[in-house]
Design an enzyme around this catalytic site. Structure first.
Site, PDB file in Angstrom:
ATOM      1  N   PHE A 285      51.179 -13.151 -63.348  1.00 40.49           N
ATOM      2  CA  PHE A 285      50.478 -14.546 -63.879  1.00 40.49           C
ATOM      3  C   PHE A 285      49.887 -15.324 -62.844  1.00 40.49           C
ATOM      4  O   PHE A 285      48.553 -15.343 -63.007  1.00 40.49           O
ATOM      5  CB  PHE A 285      51.760 -15.476 -64.126  1.00 40.49           C
ATOM      6  CG  PHE A 285      51.417 -17.056 -64.285  1.00 40.49           C
ATOM      7  CD1 PHE A 285      50.551 -17.662 -65.313  1.00 40.49           C
ATOM      8  CD2 PHE A 285      51.921 -17.855 -63.460  1.00 40.49           C
ATOM      9  CE1 PHE A 285      50.099 -19.002 -65.001  1.00 40.49           C
ATOM     10  CE2 PHE A 285      51.762 -19.123 -63.418  1.00 40.49           C
ATOM     11  CZ  PHE A 285      50.748 -19.667 -64.220  1.00 40.49           C
TER      12      PHE A 285
ATOM     13  N   ASN B  42      61.183  -9.580 -53.936  1.00 46.19           N
ATOM     14  CA  ASN B  42      61.077 -11.024 -53.212  1.00 46.19           C
ATOM     15  C   ASN B  42      61.260 -10.885 -51.657  1.00 46.19           C
ATOM     16  O   ASN B  42      60.747 -11.589 -50.991  1.00 46.19           O
ATOM     17  CB  ASN B  42      61.747 -11.931 -53.753  1.00 46.19           C
ATOM     18  CG  ASN B  42      61.592 -12.133 -55.192  1.00 46.19           C
ATOM     19  OD1 ASN B  42      60.418 -12.267 -55.511  1.00 46.19           O
ATOM     20  ND2 ASN B  42      62.370 -12.790 -55.697  1.00 46.19           N
TER      21      ASN B  42
ATOM     22  N   TYR C 110      67.043 -16.488 -56.641  1.00 45.05           N
ATOM     23  CA  TYR C 110      65.711 -16.232 -56.363  1.00 45.05           C
ATOM     24  C   TYR C 110      65.279 -16.950 -55.218  1.00 45.05           C
ATOM     25  O   TYR C 110      64.257 -16.187 -54.413  1.00 45.05           O
ATOM     26  CB  TYR C 110      64.971 -17.075 -57.747  1.00 45.05           C
ATOM     27  CG  TYR C 110      63.450 -16.973 -57.630  1.00 45.05           C
ATOM     28  CD1 TYR C 110      62.590 -16.198 -57.743  1.00 45.05           C
ATOM     29  CD2 TYR C 110      62.873 -18.459 -56.958  1.00 45.05           C
ATOM     30  CE1 TYR C 110      61.190 -16.288 -57.392  1.00 45.05           C
ATOM     31  CE2 TYR C 110      61.553 -18.510 -56.737  1.00 45.05           C
ATOM     32  CZ  TYR C 110      60.851 -17.457 -57.083  1.00 45.05           C
ATOM     33  OH  TYR C 110      59.278 -17.581 -56.967  1.00 45.05           O
TER      34      TYR C 110
ATOM     35  N   LYS D 285      63.645 -15.121 -52.072  1.00 44.75           N
ATOM     36  CA  LYS D 285      61.908 -15.537 -51.449  1.00 44.75           C
ATOM     37  C   LYS D 285      62.456 -15.769 -50.127  1.00 44.75           C
ATOM     38  O   LYS D 285      61.278 -15.410 -49.143  1.00 44.75           O
ATOM     39  CB  LYS D 285      61.614 -16.462 -52.200  1.00 44.75           C
ATOM     40  CG  LYS D 285      61.278 -16.206 -53.782  1.00 44.75           C
ATOM     41  CD  LYS D 285      60.034 -15.337 -53.770  1.00 44.75           C
ATOM     42  CE  LYS D 285      58.527 -15.888 -53.320  1.00 44.75           C
ATOM     43  NZ  LYS D 285      57.486 -14.854 -53.481  1.00 44.75           N
TER      44      LYS D 285
END
Length: 336
Positions: free
Chosen positions: A22, A98, A148, A152
């Site tokens: 994206f 990540n 997540y 990261k």
């Protein structure tokens, strides 16, 4: 862009890792429009603008030597990593995309003694929550509340460590809630868009269900974020500035976001606010978060140029009216 802070972009060679996702697609088109020579590294086929090229990353082979080979072959002036995994609740996939991939990329650059600038896209969810109305600056605690965010953060810390040891030129852009055309159908606006588009096709009002998370977040236009990435590849002012927050500095609720997109669509709608699932949802971990973009303004001459209503009209214009009638989905959860 000002001449005193940025070098010319035309003919700058960029190796873009993950340009099929994206945000990666928006970055690709902005770099290409600026006249950069972009090589996209992707595990799946990617449509690229004229003048750009795609090289395949073999997902079954070690990444470090593959990255080293590509860097040695294309001799980029900048390497941009837009790879990230958020939607699949598989810890191994999150860790691989990540944390492990950016580390392997940085190690490959260190192996070659690369002088290219490494631009890595991090996440605002690497920080911990703050009370209203405080804005998140780069000195705020790194205390993520989701897997997540934790993966990261591990990725950011690993590449910064490699960069210190190998004297790499690096900047991490912590992105605050990218929104725009082509968002995942699993995102808040992706689900809303699907429901609105189905109602438009059926000729009936849209009934939008939204989990009551009472969150306020900093939603930034993907085109503005791509501009920040462009500037990061060539800025003269980044020496000793390893992390920059990229956001608008303005907060909106999930309800305002959904209502704004629905209003932009012109479709008649109602919004049902319902309790979140027992045990909460991933977004509930951070109820209030906005960026303090002071350092981005200082070092990149960058600030968000578009308002949220402009962005929502763009999303509907470019995506909502072109989609086939989609399947119904579960309520939107507010995750970026």
């Amino acid at each position: 862009m000002t001449s005193e802070s940025l070098v010319a972009t035309r003919h700058t060679k960029v190796l873009l890792v993950g340009g099929a996702g994206f945000l990666g697609r928006h970055v690709l088109h902005r770099l290409s429009a600026a006249g950069m020579e972009v090589t996209v590294v992707s595990r799946r086929p990617a449509a690229v603008p004229a003048g750009c090229r795609v090289v395949a990353l073999d997902g079954s082979a070690p990444r470090r030597p593959q990255f080293a080979s590509m860097i040695n072959r294309f001799t980029p002036d900048a390497v941009v990593n837009t790879v990230g995994e958020i939607w699949r609740n598989d810890v191994s996939l999150l860790e691989a995309a990540n944390a492990e991939l950016p580390e392997q990329l940085a190690l490959a650059m260190a192996d070659l003694g690369s002088t290219a600038r490494l631009v890595h896209l991090g996440s605002s969810l690497e920080y911990g929550p703050l009370p209203h109305p405080r804005a998140t600056d780069e000195g705020c605690p790194e205390s993520p509340r989701s897997e997540y965010g934790r993966t990261k953060l591990r990725g950011t810390r690993r590449i910064l460590e490699v960069a210190r040891e190998a004297s790499l030129d690096i900047v991490v852009l912590r992105i605050f809630n990218a929104v725009g055309s082509g968002m995942s159908p699993e995102s808040l606006l992706g689900r809303t868009l699907r429901t609105l588009n189905r109602a438009r096709w059926d000729g009936r009002p849209a009934r939008l269900a939204l989990f009551d998370l009472k969150q306020h977040r900093d939603y930034a236009d993907a085109r503005d974020l791509a501009e920040a990435v462009l500037r990061s590849t060539v800025s003269r002012r980044l020496a000793g500035v390893p992390v920059l927050n990229i956001g608008t500095g303005r907060a909106s609720s999930a309800y305002e976001l959904v209502r704004g997109l629905a209003s932009a669509s012109g479709v008649e709608f109602t919004i049902d606010v319902i309790p979140p699932p027992e045990g909460g949802w991933r977004s509930a971990a951070v109820g209030w978060q906005i960026a303090d973009p002071t350092l981005a303004r200082r070092h990149l001459d960058w600030s968000a140029a578009r308002t949220l209503p402009e962005t929502l009209r763009w999303i509907w214009r470019t995506a909502g009216q072109s989609q086939a009638p989609p399947l119904a989905g579960r309520p939107a959860d507010g995750i970026r």
